[in-house]
Design an enzyme around this catalytic site. Structure first.
Site, PDB file in Angstrom:
ATOM      1  N   GLU A   3       0.865  -1.305   0.098  1.00 13.21           N
ATOM      2  CA  GLU A   3      -0.026  -0.027  -0.100  1.00 13.21           C
ATOM      3  C   GLU A   3       1.048   1.317   0.129  1.00 13.21           C
ATOM      4  OE1 GLU A   3      -0.941  -1.878   2.911  1.00 13.21           O
ATOM      5  OE2 GLU A   3      -2.341  -3.199   1.789  1.00 13.21           O
ATOM      6  N   TYR A  20       7.621   2.354  -7.181  1.00 12.16           N
ATOM      7  CA  TYR A  20       7.108   0.845  -7.339  1.00 12.16           C
ATOM      8  C   TYR A  20       6.661   0.541  -8.752  1.00 12.16           C
ATOM      9  CZ  TYR A  20       6.857   1.392  -2.124  1.00 12.16           C
ATOM     10  OH  TYR A  20       7.018   1.486  -0.862  1.00 12.16           O
TER      11      TYR A  20
END
Ligand code: COA
Length: 209
Positions: free
Chosen positions: A106, A118
């Site tokens: 998350e 990411y």
């Protein structure tokens, strides 16, 4: 830059970085100590010339298909020089070594730098957790990475932590069992139904990042 496994002795330095990196929602020292002591994951630290400049952790229970990036941070003065990427790469390799096949995380919806990091290694958004981060009232972007595909695309990096062998009991796919029989979070979620579908916030107190 030098990456090594974190030890309990790193706790104070990690907490200093934690509080500086996450001013509104730093983990407590007790929570971080638990993370460092857990047998179900790996924490790494990045040691510079003058001490700790980064840390990150992955939860990857041996035998489980799914793993989670728990947290990652680089000291502000050391950012933008590839250290975050190197740390993330080592965490992914560690999760793969522990037998994980799918990586989840998350990230705050107001953290485009981390989200770009990411995305740059192949994570894609699979959903949102509304108002997950309190007290800031910020949504979480939930992201997933297929570890085998990542390893295939970055073979030199993945050799830092070798992939499980057929002798490794955590290598479920090579032990004769049908890997497709293991339902992963992503399979349960299904592909493509990402941003519009809200994922319920977990009951646990810990907020992975
Ligand atoms: C997120 C973080 C770990 C990145 O570490 P870093 O060492 O600065 O990152 P790197 O130098 O390895 O850069 C890796 C990628 O991150 C992204 N990135 C880094 N700095 C960026 C910036 N200022 N703006 C946009 N993207 C950026 C880019 O995609 C970059 O890849 P590129 O260099 O090929 O463009 C670091 O910014 C940090 O510690 N932030 C505070 C804590 C935090 O938010 N942690 C993440 C919680 S989910």
């Amino acid at each position: 830059m030098s990456l090594r496994t974190a030890t309990p002795d790193d706790l104070a330095d990690i907490m200093a970085l934690e509080r500086a990196s996450f001013p509104t929602d730093a983990w407590s020292e007790a929570m971080m100590a638990e993370e460092l002591a857990s047998p179900h994951g790996t924490y790494l630290v990045d040691v510079g010339l003058h001490g700790l400049v980064g840390y990150g952790g992955v939860r990857a229970v041996r035998g489980a298909a799914d793993a989670d990036i728990q947290t990652i941070a680089i000291a502000a003065a050391a950012r933008g020089r590839g250290r975050g990427r190197a740390l993330l790469t080592a965490l992914l390799a560690a999760a793969r070594e522990r037998g994980a096949r799918d990586m989840f995380l998350e990230v705050r919806a107001d953290n485009p730098v981390a989200e770009a990091l990411y995305a740059s290694v192949g994570f894609t958004e699979i959903g949102r957790r509304p108002r997950y981060y309190q007290p800031d009232d910020v949504d979480a972007v939930v992201m997933r990475l297929d570890l085998a595909a990542w390893a295939a695309a970055s073979a030199p990096a993945s050799t830092a932590f070798p992939a499980p062998t057929s002798e490794d009991p955590t290598n479920l796919g090579a032990s004769g069992e049908d890997p497709s029989s293991f339902a992963t979070f992503s399979e349960l979620r299904g592909p493509g139904d990402a941003a519009d579908a809200a994922i319920a916030a977990p009951a646990v107190q810990e907020r992975a990042r």
